[in-house]
Design a protein around this motif. Structure first.
Motif, PDB file in Angstrom:
ATOM      1  N   ALA A 178      -0.309  17.345 -13.623  1.00 46.41           N
ATOM      2  CA  ALA A 178      -1.458  17.807 -12.827  1.00 46.41           C
ATOM      3  C   ALA A 178      -0.967  18.399 -11.523  1.00 46.41           C
ATOM      4  N   ASP A 179      -1.762  19.335 -10.996  1.00 44.75           N
ATOM      5  CA  ASP A 179      -1.436  19.904  -9.681  1.00 44.75           C
ATOM      6  C   ASP A 179      -1.619  18.850  -8.590  1.00 44.75           C
ATOM      7  N   THR A 180      -0.999  19.116  -7.456  1.00 45.15           N
ATOM      8  CA  THR A 180      -1.138  18.223  -6.293  1.00 45.15           C
ATOM      9  C   THR A 180      -2.612  18.088  -5.919  1.00 45.15           C
ATOM     10  N   GLY A 181      -2.966  16.894  -5.511  1.00 46.05           N
ATOM     11  CA  GLY A 181      -4.348  16.670  -5.058  1.00 46.05           C
ATOM     12  C   GLY A 181      -5.254  16.127  -6.133  1.00 46.05           C
ATOM     13  N   VAL A 182      -4.715  16.014  -7.353  1.00 41.08           N
ATOM     14  CA  VAL A 182      -5.535  15.492  -8.457  1.00 41.08           C
ATOM     15  C   VAL A 182      -5.209  14.021  -8.686  1.00 41.08           C
ATOM     16  N   GLU A 183      -6.224  13.198  -8.639  1.00 44.95           N
ATOM     17  CA  GLU A 183      -6.080  11.772  -8.952  1.00 44.95           C
ATOM     18  C   GLU A 183      -6.262  11.604 -10.460  1.00 44.95           C
ATOM     19  N   LEU A 184      -5.345  10.834 -11.069  1.00 40.38           N
ATOM     20  CA  LEU A 184      -5.423  10.635 -12.518  1.00 40.38           C
ATOM     21  C   LEU A 184      -5.545   9.151 -12.840  1.00 40.38           C
ATOM     22  N   SER A 185      -6.348   8.845 -13.831  1.00 38.01           N
ATOM     23  CA  SER A 185      -6.380   7.481 -14.350  1.00 38.01           C
ATOM     24  C   SER A 185      -6.878   7.558 -15.790  1.00 38.01           C
ATOM     25  N   ARG A 186      -6.316   6.712 -16.631  1.00 40.99           N
ATOM     26  CA  ARG A 186      -6.725   6.754 -18.048  1.00 40.99           C
ATOM     27  C   ARG A 186      -7.331   5.415 -18.446  1.00 40.99           C
ATOM     28  N   ARG A 187      -8.423   5.475 -19.199  1.00 34.66           N
ATOM     29  CA  ARG A 187      -8.998   4.250 -19.785  1.00 34.66           C
ATOM     30  C   ARG A 187      -8.863   4.337 -21.294  1.00 34.66           C
ATOM     31  N   ASN A 188      -8.436   3.245 -21.896  1.00 31.57           N
ATOM     32  CA  ASN A 188      -8.205   3.200 -23.343  1.00 31.57           C
ATOM     33  C   ASN A 188      -9.230   2.292 -24.007  1.00 31.57           C
ATOM     34  N   ALA A 189      -9.821   2.799 -25.080  1.00 29.23           N
ATOM     35  CA  ALA A 189     -10.831   2.024 -25.803  1.00 29.23           C
ATOM     36  C   ALA A 189     -10.164   1.263 -26.949  1.00 29.23           C
ATOM     37  N   PRO A 190     -10.776   0.173 -27.403  1.00 27.31           N
ATOM     38  CA  PRO A 190     -10.175  -0.613 -28.485  1.00 27.31           C
ATOM     39  C   PRO A 190     -10.004   0.198 -29.771  1.00 27.31           C
ATOM     40  N   ASP A 191     -10.858   1.227 -29.983  1.00 33.24           N
ATOM     41  CA  ASP A 191     -10.741   2.025 -31.221  1.00 33.24           C
ATOM     42  C   ASP A 191      -9.631   3.067 -31.132  1.00 33.24           C
ATOM     43  N   GLY A 192      -8.853   3.049 -30.065  1.00 35.33           N
ATOM     44  CA  GLY A 192      -7.725   3.985 -29.969  1.00 35.33           C
ATOM     45  C   GLY A 192      -8.060   5.247 -29.198  1.00 35.33           C
ATOM     46  N   SER A 193      -9.349   5.473 -28.917  1.00 38.41           N
ATOM     47  CA  SER A 193      -9.663   6.683 -28.148  1.00 38.41           C
ATOM     48  C   SER A 193      -9.341   6.444 -26.677  1.00 38.41           C
ATOM     49  N   SER A 194      -9.155   7.540 -25.961  1.00 37.51           N
ATOM     50  CA  SER A 194      -8.803   7.383 -24.553  1.00 37.51           C
ATOM     51  C   SER A 194      -9.522   8.437 -23.713  1.00 37.51           C
TER      52      SER A 194
ATOM     53  N   ARG B 119       0.824  -1.208   0.000  1.00 37.55           N
ATOM     54  CA  ARG B 119       0.000   0.000   0.000  1.00 37.55           C
ATOM     55  C   ARG B 119       0.856   1.255   0.000  1.00 37.55           C
ATOM     56  N   ALA B 120       2.005   1.186   0.652  1.00 31.84           N
ATOM     57  CA  ALA B 120       2.886   2.361   0.656  1.00 31.84           C
ATOM     58  C   ALA B 120       3.363   2.658  -0.772  1.00 31.84           C
ATOM     59  N   PHE B 121       3.730   1.616  -1.515  1.00 31.29           N
ATOM     60  CA  PHE B 121       4.141   1.841  -2.916  1.00 31.29           C
ATOM     61  C   PHE B 121       2.952   2.279  -3.769  1.00 31.29           C
ATOM     62  N   HIS B 122       1.802   1.632  -3.559  1.00 24.92           N
ATOM     63  CA  HIS B 122       0.620   2.015  -4.341  1.00 24.92           C
ATOM     64  C   HIS B 122       0.310   3.503  -4.134  1.00 24.92           C
ATOM     65  N   ARG B 123       0.438   3.943  -2.876  1.00 25.67           N
ATOM     66  CA  ARG B 123       0.178   5.355  -2.552  1.00 25.67           C
ATOM     67  C   ARG B 123       1.101   6.280  -3.347  1.00 25.67           C
ATOM     68  N   GLU B 124       2.362   5.884  -3.484  1.00 29.58           N
ATOM     69  CA  GLU B 124       3.312   6.719  -4.225  1.00 29.58           C
ATOM     70  C   GLU B 124       2.940   6.768  -5.721  1.00 29.58           C
ATOM     71  N   PHE B 125       2.485   5.644  -6.251  1.00 30.70           N
ATOM     72  CA  PHE B 125       1.978   5.665  -7.637  1.00 30.70           C
ATOM     73  C   PHE B 125       0.791   6.621  -7.746  1.00 30.70           C
ATOM     74  N   PHE B 126      -0.135   6.476  -6.795  1.00 29.38           N
ATOM     75  CA  PHE B 126      -1.350   7.307  -6.790  1.00 29.38           C
ATOM     76  C   PHE B 126      -0.969   8.785  -6.783  1.00 29.38           C
ATOM     77  N   LEU B 127      -0.063   9.161  -5.873  1.00 35.98           N
ATOM     78  CA  LEU B 127       0.294  10.576  -5.724  1.00 35.98           C
ATOM     79  C   LEU B 127       0.963  11.121  -6.986  1.00 35.98           C
ATOM     80  N   ARG B 128       1.581  10.237  -7.759  1.00 36.59           N
ATOM     81  CA  ARG B 128       2.264  10.672  -8.975  1.00 36.59           C
ATOM     82  C   ARG B 128       1.377  10.576 -10.214  1.00 36.59           C
ATOM     83  N   GLY B 129       0.128  10.122 -10.061  1.00 29.73           N
ATOM     84  CA  GLY B 129      -0.752   9.999 -11.225  1.00 29.73           C
ATOM     85  C   GLY B 129      -0.278   8.937 -12.188  1.00 29.73           C
TER      86      GLY B 129
END
Ligand code: GLA
Length: 671
Positions: free
Chosen positions: A613-629, A437-447
């Motif tokens: 992104a500024d601090t405090g923003v959670e980022l996650s990307r979803r990719n569609a099969p047609d190439g859109s994201s 969880r400590a490593f996951h948190r660092e990933f989270f904080l870095r988007g």
């Protein structure tokens, strides 16, 4: 009817449109006029999907063999008439009173020998033959009655299997445990060898002598404990499989699932194993009010759910609109928090957002648990946000079916969790989830997106693989982790990984036996730190929890311990392995140093944030099969934040301005 192969069956979301929205619906708690009012409110909220009948057995079959389906027929007909789909429950999560009176032997028994009585829920043992027969009976009756009902989209088998009680110690459980052991080992000699029963005169001469681990003068055999954990996880999913077989036979095209409790709090079930039998992964998640970083725990649970789902879209089957009722202090969600929570699950791979429950009960244990329709009625923050979320999900329909793709993996294993936390270890401060969880948190904080994957997963897609506290590991998984490094990935292994095999037998010759060669090190002796003890490291960082006597054997020391008796002993090492690298971490670094270490590894692996992104923003990307994201930017801070992305923001329908207002969410269809 013969069972169809998975490839012939329609996908689990086939009957649902867009991103499904709804919750548990318990109409049996309400008179008809309220049930009719519900229909209008559901329209207003944009509800499309409901789990129905989860705790309704006693009303559907008030006495043995006498059924009352009238109310459920009407409810399902009315829902179907307005296009709402249903995950129909098998109603088996709470046996009716007539059944426990007639057959008290179905009740669960604890390790202390206490029988858990009726009057609550989940008061049955999954290995009870009688309960299996009765639960199969009501399941078959329901399946036959509603097999062609237009509202039926999915089966909701039982409810939260393993909730409240996950270990079963009654006489039938003991016999089932023995049968399971006999199946696993074939001979009592093999069991004795595996459990190391030469120790403390624990040898068995026949399977009949074996018992579930009970209350004993001192520590119990660890092999017995580990197998009992495996057995209980198996017994629960085996119970599910029995009901699922009936549903498959009667409705081969209707997907079946059961709602899991994947989170940092649920340890007892091996959900990676269970996933093989679920047509779609459905999860229930609740925030821990006392956790100031509960939104990060949510992200961890959602990422783990996606891992259990093998990356496929999943259903958030339950979460809460606001407070729950079962924590010491039940905190109401802040304005906008429920929307952020919902969209964080969506950002991390959910294709359906649901709640416990539709309408807040006026009686019963859960009357102070929030719901979509609160006690306060429509003039409330909760209802306004429920309606708003319904509108947002319609706008986000294009996201459906897209997937999160990560270049980093965190290896996660329920078996390692179980085995590492059985008693009599070098330190009770080593808790399986802490480093993960400590490593996951660092990933989270870095988007930066990270997948939580089983040790047997294909690691080919990953440029960075973290192996934390993987105390037990198979030879195959250890080889696959090594192969990832040789293929070019950066691999980090932490202390107390690769120590034992699947039988909990130490891999001899110096720790960590499974990874010694890959890492180019050999650990001579553990030096766990005392509570509150902090040890200094040569690079200025500090470590807690653990230290150990590491020898280099091909690796180079990146940092060393600087305190007696380990002065100059490596605390962090690196070795080139094929086209990649193999790192070893021998302590639990302070948060800043853990972040720095992750930065180093990310740089080596060439992985960067999903966007700026500024601090405090959670980022996650979803990719569609047609190439859109679709980039999800969730602003958890109370200041407007800048996010470096371009495209159309789907919630407003406008070109994304680059700003996500305080507390709000932007979903950017990227150009
Ligand atoms: C679980 C159960 C629900 C309800 C909620 C309350 O998730 O499945 O029936 O009890 O908890 O949070």
């Amino acid at each position: 009817m013969t069972e169809k192969s998975p490839s012939e069956r329609p996908g689990p979301f086939a009957a649902l449109e867009g991103l499904a929205y709804g919750g548990d619906y318990n109409p049996e708690q309400w008179p008809q006029e309220v049930r009719l009012e519900d229909l209008g409110l559901m329209r207003e909220a944009g509800v499309t999907f409901l789990s129905v009948g989860i705790f309704s057995w006693a009303l559907l079959e008030p006495t043995e063999g006498e059924y009352d389906f009238g109310w459920l027929d009407e409810v399902l007909d009315n829902l179907a008439a307005q296009g709402i789909k249903v995950a129909l429950a098998t109603a088996t999560a709470a046996p009716p009173a007539w059944l426990t009176h007639k057959h008290p032997e179905i009740l669960p028994v604890t390790a202390e020998g206490t029988t858990l009585g009726p009057g609550s829920r989940r008061h049955y043992s999954p290995s009870s033959a009688v309960y299996r027969r009765y639960s199969a009976g009501i399941t078959r009756t329901l399946a036959l009655r509603y097999r062609n009902h237009p509202a039926l989209a999915m089966w909701h088998v039982d409810n939260e299997l393993g909730c409240h009680v996950a270990q079963f110690h009654g006489p039938e459980d003991a016999q089932a445990f023995r049968d399971w052991l006999e199946q696993r080992y074939g001979s009592i000699a093999a069991l004795n060898a595996s459990w190391g029963t030469a120790f403390w005169s624990q040898n068995y001469s026949s399977f009949n002598e074996v018992l579930p681990p009970g209350i004993a003068p001192s520590t119990l055999n660890p092999g017995q404990q580990l197998d009992f954990q495996r057995f209980n996880s198996w017994a629960l999913i085996e119970y599910y499989r029995n009901l699922r077989a009936i549903l498959r036979e009667i409705t081969p095209n209707i997907p079946a699932t059961t709602n899991l409790m994947v989170s940092s709090a649920t340890k007892d079930m091996d959900y990676f194993d269970w996933a093989k039998d679920l047509d779609v992964i459905a999860n229930d998640h609740y925030l821990v009010a006392a956790d100031p970083e509960r939104h990060i725990e949510l992200a961890f649970s959602a990422d783990l759910t996606r891992g259990v789902a093998g990356g496929a879209p999943w259903i958030l089957m339950e979460h809460s609109t606001s407070a729950v009722n079962w924590q010491p202090h039940n905190r109401a969600k802040a304005p906008g928090e429920m929307l952020r929570n919902s969209l964080s699950h969506l950002a991390r791979g959910a294709d359906a957002i649901m709640f416990f429950q539709w309408r807040q009960s006026f009686a019963g244990s859960e009357k102070f648990h929030s719901a979509m329709v609160p006690h306060a009625g429509r003039d409330s923050k909760v209802w306004r946000e429920v309606v708003e979320l319904g509108e947002i999900l319609k706008k986000l329909a294009p996201v459906r079916g897209s997937r999160v793709t990560s270049r980093a993996a965190l290896v996660f294993d329920y078996e390692a969790w179980w085995a590492s936390e059985i008693d009599s270890k070098p330190s009770q401060a080593v808790r399986y989830l802490d480093l993960l969880r400590a490593f996951h948190r660092e990933f989270f904080l870095r988007g930066i997106s990270v997948d939580l994957v089983h040790p047997s997963a294909d690691l080919d897609a990953y440029d960075l693989v973290l192996v934390c506290t993987l105390y037990t590991v198979t030879n195959e998984a250890a080889a696959s982790i090594g192969a990832a490094a040789h293929r070019g990935a950066s691999v980090l292994v932490t202390y107390f990984s690769g120590i034992v095999d699947q039988q909990d037998h130490v891999r001899l010759g110096g720790y960590p036996g499974a990874f010694r060669e890959l890492l180019g090190i050999r650990v001579e002796e553990f030096h766990p730190l005392l509570a509150e003890q902090v040890t200094a490291i040569s690079d200025g960082s500090t470590g807690t929890v653990w230290s150990e006597h590491v020898h280099l054997n091909g690796a180079e020391a990146i940092a060393t311990f600087t305190e007696y008796p380990l002065v100059g002993v490596p605390s962090l090492t690196r070795k080139s392995a094929g086209s990649g690298s193999a790192w070893y971490l021998a302590t639990f670094p302070d948060p800043e140093s853990l972040g720095d270490l992750l930065e180093t590894l990310l740089a080596e692996a060439g992985i960067s944030a999903e966007a700026s992104a500024d601090t405090g923003v959670e980022l996650s990307r979803r990719n569609a099969p047609d190439g859109s994201s679709f980039l999800f930017a969730i602003n958890h801070s109370d200041a407007d934040a800048t996010v470096g992305a371009t495209g159309t923001e789907l919630i407003t329908g406008q070109v994304f301005t680059g700003t996500v207002p305080a507390g709000k969410v932007a979903v950017i269809q990227e150009s």
